[in-house]
Design a protein around this motif. Sequence first.
Motif, PDB file in Angstrom:
ATOM      1  N   CYS A 115       9.159 -11.207  -0.316  1.00 22.74           N
ATOM      2  CA  CYS A 115       9.328 -11.017  -1.652  1.00 22.74           C
ATOM      3  C   CYS A 115       8.255 -11.607  -2.500  1.00 22.74           C
ATOM      4  CB  CYS A 115      10.713 -11.721  -2.143  1.00 22.74           C
ATOM      5  SG  CYS A 115      12.174 -10.697  -1.687  1.00 22.74           S
ATOM      6  N   GLU A 116       7.632 -12.809  -2.207  1.00 17.40           N
ATOM      7  CA  GLU A 116       6.531 -12.996  -2.829  1.00 17.40           C
ATOM      8  C   GLU A 116       5.375 -12.180  -2.538  1.00 17.40           C
ATOM      9  OE1 GLU A 116       6.051 -17.163  -1.678  1.00 17.40           O
ATOM     10  OE2 GLU A 116       7.522 -17.807  -2.614  1.00 17.40           O
ATOM     11  N   MET A 117       5.173 -11.638  -1.427  1.00 14.38           N
ATOM     12  CA  MET A 117       4.119 -10.673  -1.203  1.00 14.38           C
ATOM     13  C   MET A 117       4.099  -9.545  -1.989  1.00 14.38           C
ATOM     14  SD  MET A 117       3.319 -10.686   3.061  1.00 14.38           S
ATOM     15  CE  MET A 117       2.609  -9.249   2.783  1.00 14.38           C
ATOM     16  N   ALA A 118       5.412  -8.841  -2.126  1.00 13.21           N
ATOM     17  CA  ALA A 118       5.534  -7.687  -2.855  1.00 13.21           C
ATOM     18  C   ALA A 118       5.473  -7.864  -4.336  1.00 13.21           C
ATOM     19  CB  ALA A 118       7.345  -7.326  -2.467  1.00 13.21           C
ATOM     20  N   ALA A 119       5.801  -9.051  -4.812  1.00  9.50           N
ATOM     21  CA  ALA A 119       5.593  -9.531  -6.163  1.00  9.50           C
ATOM     22  C   ALA A 119       4.276  -9.554  -6.503  1.00  9.50           C
ATOM     23  CB  ALA A 119       6.511 -10.851  -6.574  1.00  9.50           C
ATOM     24  N   ALA A 120       3.295 -10.128  -5.599  1.00  6.16           N
ATOM     25  CA  ALA A 120       1.767  -9.970  -5.784  1.00  6.16           C
ATOM     26  C   ALA A 120       1.416  -8.889  -5.689  1.00  6.16           C
ATOM     27  CB  ALA A 120       1.229 -10.907  -4.587  1.00  6.16           C
ATOM     28  N   MET A 121       1.889  -7.815  -5.372  1.00 11.94           N
ATOM     29  CA  MET A 121       1.385  -6.391  -5.466  1.00 11.94           C
ATOM     30  C   MET A 121       1.780  -5.421  -6.513  1.00 11.94           C
ATOM     31  SD  MET A 121       1.297  -5.358  -1.333  1.00 11.94           S
ATOM     32  CE  MET A 121       2.960  -5.813  -0.861  1.00 11.94           C
ATOM     33  N   GLU A 122       2.565  -6.071  -7.651  1.00 12.85           N
ATOM     34  CA  GLU A 122       3.104  -5.420  -8.495  1.00 12.85           C
ATOM     35  C   GLU A 122       1.875  -4.837  -9.371  1.00 12.85           C
ATOM     36  OE1 GLU A 122       5.490  -7.780 -11.151  1.00 12.85           O
ATOM     37  OE2 GLU A 122       7.157  -7.828  -9.300  1.00 12.85           O
ATOM     38  N   SER A 123       1.011  -4.976  -9.339  1.00  9.93           N
ATOM     39  CA  SER A 123      -0.108  -4.416 -10.015  1.00  9.93           C
ATOM     40  C   SER A 123      -0.725  -3.062  -9.281  1.00  9.93           C
ATOM     41  CB  SER A 123      -1.305  -5.415 -10.475  1.00  9.93           C
ATOM     42  OG  SER A 123      -1.997  -5.615  -9.272  1.00  9.93           O
ATOM     43  N   PHE A 124      -0.214  -3.022  -7.880  1.00 11.41           N
ATOM     44  CA  PHE A 124      -0.756  -2.055  -6.987  1.00 11.41           C
ATOM     45  C   PHE A 124      -0.370  -0.721  -7.484  1.00 11.41           C
ATOM     46  CE2 PHE A 124      -1.942  -4.515  -2.914  1.00 11.41           C
ATOM     47  CZ  PHE A 124      -2.613  -5.281  -3.569  1.00 11.41           C
ATOM     48  N   SER A 125      -0.887   0.474  -7.030  1.00  4.85           N
ATOM     49  CA  SER A 125      -0.247   1.585  -7.099  1.00  4.85           C
ATOM     50  C   SER A 125       1.007   1.674  -6.153  1.00  4.85           C
ATOM     51  CB  SER A 125      -0.880   2.884  -7.021  1.00  4.85           C
ATOM     52  OG  SER A 125      -1.657   2.851  -5.775  1.00  4.85           O
ATOM     53  N   THR A 126       1.758   2.676  -6.398  1.00  2.90           N
ATOM     54  CA  THR A 126       2.849   2.940  -5.550  1.00  2.90           C
ATOM     55  C   THR A 126       2.482   3.214  -4.071  1.00  2.90           C
ATOM     56  OG1 THR A 126       4.478   3.597  -7.220  1.00  2.90           O
ATOM     57  CG2 THR A 126       5.037   3.897  -5.013  1.00  2.90           C
ATOM     58  N   GLU A 127       1.496   3.934  -4.038  1.00  8.24           N
ATOM     59  CA  GLU A 127       0.801   4.317  -2.819  1.00  8.24           C
ATOM     60  C   GLU A 127       0.193   3.215  -1.856  1.00  8.24           C
ATOM     61  OE1 GLU A 127      -2.406   7.481  -0.854  1.00  8.24           O
ATOM     62  OE2 GLU A 127      -1.795   7.592  -2.924  1.00  8.24           O
ATOM     63  N   ASP A 128      -0.517   2.426  -2.825  1.00  5.79           N
ATOM     64  CA  ASP A 128      -1.359   1.391  -2.154  1.00  5.79           C
ATOM     65  C   ASP A 128      -0.068   0.314  -1.788  1.00  5.79           C
ATOM     66  OD1 ASP A 128      -3.841   2.272  -2.593  1.00  5.79           O
ATOM     67  OD2 ASP A 128      -4.334   1.224  -4.477  1.00  5.79           O
ATOM     68  N   ARG A 129       0.890   0.129  -2.565  1.00  5.57           N
ATOM     69  CA  ARG A 129       1.768  -0.966  -2.131  1.00  5.57           C
ATOM     70  C   ARG A 129       2.566  -0.565  -0.674  1.00  5.57           C
ATOM     71  NH1 ARG A 129       5.609  -0.704  -6.388  1.00  5.57           N
ATOM     72  NH2 ARG A 129       3.920  -1.429  -7.575  1.00  5.57           N
ATOM     73  N   LEU A 130       2.799   0.673  -0.753  1.00 10.50           N
ATOM     74  CA  LEU A 130       3.452   1.400   0.441  1.00 10.50           C
ATOM     75  C   LEU A 130       2.693   1.361   1.777  1.00 10.50           C
ATOM     76  CD1 LEU A 130       5.420   4.422  -0.832  1.00 10.50           C
ATOM     77  CD2 LEU A 130       6.415   2.194  -0.026  1.00 10.50           C
ATOM     78  N   MET A 131       1.148   1.553   1.600  1.00  8.02           N
ATOM     79  CA  MET A 131       0.332   1.404   2.392  1.00  8.02           C
ATOM     80  C   MET A 131       0.020  -0.155   3.219  1.00  8.02           C
ATOM     81  SD  MET A 131      -0.608   4.325   3.375  1.00  8.02           S
ATOM     82  CE  MET A 131      -1.960   4.060   4.385  1.00  8.02           C
ATOM     83  N   THR A 132       0.161  -0.891   1.945  1.00  7.94           N
ATOM     84  CA  THR A 132      -0.030  -2.349   2.342  1.00  7.94           C
ATOM     85  C   THR A 132       1.232  -2.966   3.288  1.00  7.94           C
ATOM     86  OG1 THR A 132      -1.462  -2.792   0.360  1.00  7.94           O
ATOM     87  CG2 THR A 132      -0.446  -4.601   1.636  1.00  7.94           C
ATOM     88  N   LEU A 133       2.235  -2.467   2.629  1.00  4.12           N
ATOM     89  CA  LEU A 133       3.524  -2.957   3.389  1.00  4.12           C
ATOM     90  C   LEU A 133       3.708  -2.296   4.884  1.00  4.12           C
ATOM     91  CD1 LEU A 133       5.975  -3.084   0.405  1.00  4.12           C
ATOM     92  CD2 LEU A 133       5.118  -4.966   1.857  1.00  4.12           C
ATOM     93  N   LEU A 134       3.228  -1.095   4.930  1.00  6.61           N
ATOM     94  CA  LEU A 134       3.110  -0.551   6.184  1.00  6.61           C
ATOM     95  C   LEU A 134       2.260  -0.990   7.306  1.00  6.61           C
ATOM     96  CD1 LEU A 134       4.391   1.920   7.822  1.00  6.61           C
ATOM     97  CD2 LEU A 134       2.720   3.186   7.060  1.00  6.61           C
TER      98      LEU A 134
END
Length: 101
Positions: free
Chosen positions: A42-61
């Motif tokens: 959850c901390e990692m995901a919160a740190a990516m809040e400024s990422f675009s949706t596509e970048d966030r999904l790619m990073t989590l994948l």
Amino acid sequence: MPIRPDELAALMHEVEIEDPIDFADLPFGEDELRDLVANHLCEMAAAMESFSTEDRLMTLLAVSAKLVLENLVLHLQLLRRHDLPVSDNVEALLGRLRKRE
């Protein structure tokens, strides 16, 4: 973040019903380990809040893929160390790799 760590930990526990984790004799409780991982993600995901949706999904994948690979490698090492056969699922996965060679 759309999910709280306690909700994520509960979802993790539900997934483990179908695919249990062998915590063996670790000196930590299962719930404590689950909570630690849920908080970290959850901390990692919160740190990516400024990422675009596509970048966030790619990073989590990418993070998920790395963890699955690491888990596979550790699982195979453990089986080899104890001279045990791999499961049918792992054998099927490795069979795909062998076909490429």
